[in-house]
Design an enzyme around this catalytic site. Structure first.
Site, PDB file in Angstrom:
ATOM      1  N   TRP A  45     -16.252  -5.733   2.726  1.00 47.43           N
ATOM      2  CA  TRP A  45     -15.104  -6.624   2.522  1.00 47.43           C
ATOM      3  C   TRP A  45     -15.527  -8.138   1.957  1.00 47.43           C
ATOM      4  O   TRP A  45     -14.406  -8.876   1.824  1.00 47.43           O
ATOM      5  CB  TRP A  45     -14.283  -6.601   3.574  1.00 47.43           C
ATOM      6  CG  TRP A  45     -13.759  -5.197   3.995  1.00 47.43           C
ATOM      7  CD1 TRP A  45     -14.377  -4.503   4.754  1.00 47.43           C
ATOM      8  CD2 TRP A  45     -12.670  -4.504   3.638  1.00 47.43           C
ATOM      9  NE1 TRP A  45     -13.809  -3.114   5.063  1.00 47.43           N
ATOM     10  CE2 TRP A  45     -12.807  -3.375   4.398  1.00 47.43           C
ATOM     11  CE3 TRP A  45     -11.669  -4.932   2.851  1.00 47.43           C
ATOM     12  CZ2 TRP A  45     -11.671  -2.311   4.068  1.00 47.43           C
ATOM     13  CZ3 TRP A  45     -10.489  -3.850   2.620  1.00 47.43           C
ATOM     14  CH2 TRP A  45     -10.775  -2.753   3.189  1.00 47.43           C
ATOM     15  N   GLU A  98      -0.622 -11.687  10.901  1.00 46.55           N
ATOM     16  CA  GLU A  98      -1.781 -11.049  10.925  1.00 46.55           C
ATOM     17  C   GLU A  98      -3.081 -11.897  11.303  1.00 46.55           C
ATOM     18  O   GLU A  98      -3.744 -11.265  12.183  1.00 46.55           O
ATOM     19  CB  GLU A  98      -2.030 -10.586   9.497  1.00 46.55           C
ATOM     20  CG  GLU A  98      -3.441  -9.678   9.317  1.00 46.55           C
ATOM     21  CD  GLU A  98      -3.688  -9.164   7.895  1.00 46.55           C
ATOM     22  OE1 GLU A  98      -2.848  -9.371   7.132  1.00 46.55           O
ATOM     23  OE2 GLU A  98      -4.564  -8.320   7.951  1.00 46.55           O
ATOM     24  N   ASN A 128       0.839  -1.115  -0.137  1.00 43.00           N
ATOM     25  CA  ASN A 128       0.013  -0.025   0.056  1.00 43.00           C
ATOM     26  C   ASN A 128       0.905   1.176  -0.046  1.00 43.00           C
ATOM     27  O   ASN A 128       1.416   1.784   1.012  1.00 43.00           O
ATOM     28  CB  ASN A 128      -0.985   0.051   1.254  1.00 43.00           C
ATOM     29  CG  ASN A 128      -1.976  -1.017   1.213  1.00 43.00           C
ATOM     30  OD1 ASN A 128      -2.438  -1.415   0.016  1.00 43.00           O
ATOM     31  ND2 ASN A 128      -2.413  -1.693   2.436  1.00 43.00           N
ATOM     32  N   ARG A 130       1.032  -8.211  -8.123  1.00 42.71           N
ATOM     33  CA  ARG A 130       0.276  -9.016  -7.201  1.00 42.71           C
ATOM     34  C   ARG A 130      -1.008  -9.243  -7.848  1.00 42.71           C
ATOM     35  O   ARG A 130      -1.828  -8.391  -8.299  1.00 42.71           O
ATOM     36  CB  ARG A 130       0.085  -8.248  -5.787  1.00 42.71           C
ATOM     37  CG  ARG A 130       1.516  -8.171  -5.033  1.00 42.71           C
ATOM     38  CD  ARG A 130       1.278  -7.349  -3.705  1.00 42.71           C
ATOM     39  NE  ARG A 130       0.919  -8.331  -2.594  1.00 42.71           N
ATOM     40  CZ  ARG A 130      -0.106  -7.959  -1.869  1.00 42.71           C
ATOM     41  NH1 ARG A 130      -0.504  -6.970  -1.921  1.00 42.71           N
ATOM     42  NH2 ARG A 130      -0.164  -9.025  -0.650  1.00 42.71           N
ATOM     43  N   GLU A 154      -7.849  -2.907  -2.881  1.00 38.57           N
ATOM     44  CA  GLU A 154      -8.160  -2.413  -1.657  1.00 38.57           C
ATOM     45  C   GLU A 154      -7.798  -0.642  -1.778  1.00 38.57           C
ATOM     46  O   GLU A 154      -7.170  -0.265  -1.004  1.00 38.57           O
ATOM     47  CB  GLU A 154      -7.198  -2.866  -0.468  1.00 38.57           C
ATOM     48  CG  GLU A 154      -7.718  -4.322  -0.436  1.00 38.57           C
ATOM     49  CD  GLU A 154      -7.149  -4.952   0.962  1.00 38.57           C
ATOM     50  OE1 GLU A 154      -5.807  -4.620   1.200  1.00 38.57           O
ATOM     51  OE2 GLU A 154      -7.548  -5.929   1.255  1.00 38.57           O
ATOM     52  N   LYS A 189       0.960  -3.440  -5.957  1.00 35.05           N
ATOM     53  CA  LYS A 189      -0.481  -3.784  -5.708  1.00 35.05           C
ATOM     54  C   LYS A 189      -1.268  -2.711  -6.583  1.00 35.05           C
ATOM     55  O   LYS A 189      -1.326  -1.802  -6.129  1.00 35.05           O
ATOM     56  CB  LYS A 189      -0.524  -3.684  -4.169  1.00 35.05           C
ATOM     57  CG  LYS A 189      -1.975  -3.782  -3.565  1.00 35.05           C
ATOM     58  CD  LYS A 189      -1.870  -3.689  -2.173  1.00 35.05           C
ATOM     59  CE  LYS A 189      -3.470  -3.964  -1.717  1.00 35.05           C
ATOM     60  NZ  LYS A 189      -3.347  -3.970  -0.083  1.00 35.05           N
ATOM     61  N   ASP A 207      -7.359 -14.620   1.972  1.00 38.50           N
ATOM     62  CA  ASP A 207      -6.345 -13.585   2.898  1.00 38.50           C
ATOM     63  C   ASP A 207      -5.488 -14.080   3.973  1.00 38.50           C
ATOM     64  O   ASP A 207      -6.018 -13.917   4.977  1.00 38.50           O
ATOM     65  CB  ASP A 207      -7.053 -12.462   3.191  1.00 38.50           C
ATOM     66  CG  ASP A 207      -6.241 -11.205   3.277  1.00 38.50           C
ATOM     67  OD1 ASP A 207      -5.117 -11.248   2.987  1.00 38.50           O
ATOM     68  OD2 ASP A 207      -6.739 -10.211   3.643  1.00 38.50           O
TER      69      ASP A 207
HETATM   70  O1  GCW Z   1      -4.327  -9.053   4.677  1.00 41.19           O
HETATM   71  C1  GCW Z   1      -4.546  -7.793   3.967  1.00 41.19           C
HETATM   72  C2  GCW Z   1      -4.300  -7.139   4.990  1.00 41.19           C
HETATM   73  C3  GCW Z   1      -3.838  -5.548   4.442  1.00 41.19           C
HETATM   74  C4  GCW Z   1      -2.836  -5.856   3.327  1.00 41.19           C
HETATM   75  C5  GCW Z   1      -3.490  -6.680   2.213  1.00 41.19           C
HETATM   76  C6  GCW Z   1      -2.562  -6.991   1.089  1.00 41.19           C
HETATM   77  C7  GCW Z   1      -0.994  -4.433   2.778  1.00 41.19           C
HETATM   78  O2  GCW Z   1      -5.139  -6.950   5.761  1.00 41.19           O
HETATM   79  O3  GCW Z   1      -3.179  -5.038   5.471  1.00 41.19           O
HETATM   80  O4  GCW Z   1      -2.268  -4.706   2.772  1.00 41.19           O
HETATM   81  O5  GCW Z   1      -4.135  -7.841   2.658  1.00 41.19           O
HETATM   82  O6  GCW Z   1      -2.110  -8.170   1.191  1.00 41.19           O
HETATM   83  O7  GCW Z   1      -2.357  -6.155   0.180  1.00 41.19           O
END
Ligand code: GCW
Length: 670
Positions: free
Chosen positions: A532, A386, A196, A312, A279, A275, A358
């Site tokens: 989401w 995470e 990001n 990505r 998002e 990316k 994810d």
């Molecule tokens: O797992 C999610 C995360 C985001 C992350 C995103 C990604 C960097 O919650 O924080 O952003 O994936 O992989 O791009």
């Protein structure tokens, strides 16, 4: 003389004691060059600390008296891509011979790992080489401290090793220790900022290049090349252009000039990570272009320098309406990318998360990995925890990654090992993973999370390594003087810790159930009605997501045979993924013989009992490790138990309230 490194930061898997076997011997390092000098400096420090001796000689000079010779090959073919080495043991002495300096470095760490076994053991002559050329670690570090994410997005180990006070750190000395650890685990590429890319971080590509060059200089002696995450909107953000359209020649030209500036300062720069359209990040969709258009435009700018574009595949709609049952986030990466197979340039690596959602504790393997044979694919793993306890919980991820790597995704049994996930990516785009390290004095928050970083590197080098054997290596290196009980306790705590975590969190592959935003702790309905994506569909009768072709979202159809059928049918779908693929009544009987609801009740109770057993296994040996490590482990285990109890009580209570079905074992529900 103790190694100067140990006083500043925790030595992780490279404490001075790990070098005792070679450090007490007569060692020769033969060859020229920067990485050979790195090896020589290591040997000098080790022999000084442990009473041995060493010499640096020309390749081919007489080395008769040495116990260990680390030498470049005489007939140096100078194939820079070759990172392999030959290891020979003969009558108590050992030789490492490598065609390149990088091979020599990895051969040196091979000897370190072997310890006494490098010298004592049957005579041997082996060749070693990594399975994958690309073994990358990605940092989600921001230059600035982000208002909600902190400095390191999904970071649980303090601040960034690269940036402080809104710029590249003046003092980068800790990077030497970090690079050394990564090199010893086999990692050879690093992306140094978050995917990001916010406005400040976008400027790393332009005005901070001198800082980037200093970071690259810190990694270079360890054979690690630096990559940058870039914003697809850089031409407008940084260059003042009116568009980022990848087919606009002015835009392409802006990137050509940007690349020229980067490689001018950092000639061994690795490439760009992107990316896009994900998002909220900018991407080619805004201009009606495909992701191949976007990736190839960048790839052409970096190709003259041998640069790569890691693009990505994590692209999905994060503005869904929960009422719309036709949108399935799991389908998104395949739907976007599979049709583009064969259209990416050769220096584009499509980086695919291991599962379709994810980084959950349990997901099926992403079908994208089998759907793009004409594209260079990298597997993306998450070392930072995470969704697996955020380095508060002891969760050794080696077994999860090993299961993913060995999974026979493509081609059915005839494809042999080529059809495993490891086989699909190793000779292609290789591996990438999100780092769990930061400025924490123990590097990773939880000291045991160091084992995950180590294990990732080792599996990227050899995906068929046994995760339990990797843990043995990590224990032997990290605690070289500890009695055998310590290793036994660490195995008791870590071997099945992934399974334990899964037991007390989201059941049967359904995923999430975490608090939105920070993703720590239970919140069963946390994401259920958010934009989401919707994840469990629990009602009074049942739970799970129907992803079948017959009645659901059709996601099972993205798999090759036999998996499309295996997952489609309730009769053959593996228990651990049942709720990922099917919506079933609580009374549905699993292949284990239990009903779904009783499984939920039982696993959540057992998960907590297993955390209690972890604590019981650890407490008797805690006094064997450095008090700072022991204190941190004790604090984290206490939090893990508290959190596991919270998960158990919320999940059990939630499903009792939904279903009205009592726990047949009569345990307390709130
Ligand atoms: O797992 C999610 C995360 C985001 C992350 C995103 C990604 C960097 O919650 O924080 O952003 O994936 O992989 O791009």
């Amino acid at each position: 003389m103790p190694s100067p490194r140990t006083t500043a930061v925790h030595p992780a898997w490279l404490p001075p004691g790990a070098f005792a076997a070679l450090g007490g011997r007569r060692v020769v390092v033969a060859g020229d060059g920067a990485l050979t000098s790195t090896v020589a400096a290591e040997v000098a420090a080790a022999t000084a600390a442990h009473g041995g001796s060493w010499a640096r000689l020309e390749v081919g000079a007489g080395t008769a008296d040495a116990d260990l010779v680390l030498t470049l090959a005489e007939d140096d073919p100078s194939n820079d891509a070759d990172e392999g080495f030959r290891f020979m043991r003969d009558g108590g002495s050992a030789v490492v011979q490598a065609p390149t300096e990088r091979g020599l470095l990895y051969g040196f760490f091979h000897v370190v790992r072997l310890g006494e076994d490098a010298f004592a053991g049957p005579d041997t002559d082996e060749t070693h080489a990594p399975a994958a050329e690309l073994r990358m670690i990605d940092h989600w570090d921001n230059v600035d401290v982000h208002p909600t994410m902190g400095q390191v997005e999904r970071g649980y180990s303090g601040g960034s090793l690269f940036y402080a006070s809104g710029r590249v750190r003046d003092d980068l000395s800790r990077l030497d220790a970090y690079a050394r650890l990564l090199a010893a685990a086999g990692i050879n590429r690093i992306a140094i900022n978050n995917v990001n890319v916010h406005a400040r971080e976008a400027r790393l590509l332009t005005e901070d290049l001198a800082g980037v060059a200093r970071i690259a200089a810190a990694f270079r002696p360890w054979g690690i090349r630096v990559h940058l995450s870039v914003s697809f909107a850089s031409p407008t953000l940084l260059g003042g252009l009116s568009s980022n359209d990848p087919l606009d020649p002015e835009v392409a030209h802006w990137w050509v000039r940007a690349a020229a500036r980067v490689w001018d300062l950092v000639p061994d720069f690795g490439g760009l990570v992107v990316k896009a359209d994900s998002e909220g990040q900018p991407g080619p969709f805004a201009y009606g272009r495909t992701h191949a258009d976007g990736a190839n435009m960048l790839a052409r700018a970096v190709a003259p320098y041998g640069g790569l574009v890691h693009w990505r595949a994590f692209v999905y709609d994060h503005r869904q309406d929960w009422r719309d049952r036709s949108t399935d986030r799991a389908r998104a990466a395949y739907d976007h990318f599979a049709p583009l197979d064969g259209t990416f340039d050769e220096n584009v690596v499509l980086q695919v998360k291991y599962g379709p959602l994810d980084f959950q504790a349990r997901e099926p393997v992403s079908p994208v990995l089998a759907a793009m044979p004409a594209t260079r694919l990298a597997l993306e793993l998450q070392v930072t925890q995470e969704y697996t306890g955020q380095q508060q919980h002891a969760v050794y991820l080696g077994p999860q990654w090993s299961a993913i790597l060995r999974f026979r995704l493509a081609g059915g049994p005839e494809a042999g090992d080529d059809g495993t996930v490891a086989g699909l990516v190793a000779g292609s785009g290789g591996f990438a993973a999100v780092s769990n390290a930061g400025t924490d004095e123990l590097w990773t928050g939880h000291p045991f999370a160091q084992a995950n970083l180590y294990a990732y590197g080792r599996l990227a080098w050899d995906p068929l390594l046994d995760p339990s054997a990797i843990l043995d290596e990590w224990v032997a290196l990290t605690f070289p003087d500890a009695p055998v009980e310590l290793g036994e306790a660490l195995h008791a705590v870590l071997d099945t810790s992934w399974e334990t975590y899964e037991m007390y969190t989201a059941p049967l592959g359904v995923g999430f159930m975490v608090r939105p935003g920070h993703h720590y702790g239970p919140d069963v309905d946390g994401y259920e009605y958010t934009p989401w994506g919707t994840y469990h569909f629990a009602d009074r009768d049942g739970i799970g997501v129907d992803r079948t072709q017959a009645t659901g979202t059709g996601y099972t159809g993205q798999y090759p045979a036999p998996w499309s059928d295996v997952y489609e049918s309730l009769g053959t779908c593996p228990d651990e993924l049942l709720l990922f693929f099917h919506h079933v009544p609580y009374s549905h009987v699993l292949r284990s013989g239990k009903t779904v609801i009783q499984h939920v009740y039982d696993t959540h109770s057992e998960g907590v009992e297993r955390v209690e057993a972890m604590i019981a296994a650890w407490e008797p040996v805690a006094g064997l490790v450095d008090p700072a490590v022991a204190e941190r482990v004790a604090e984290r285990l206490a939090e893990q138990l508290r959190s596991a109890i919270e998960w158990r009580d919320q999940v059990r209570t939630y499903f009792f309230r939904k279903s009205g079905v009592p726990d047949e074992k009569g345990r307390r529900i709130f």
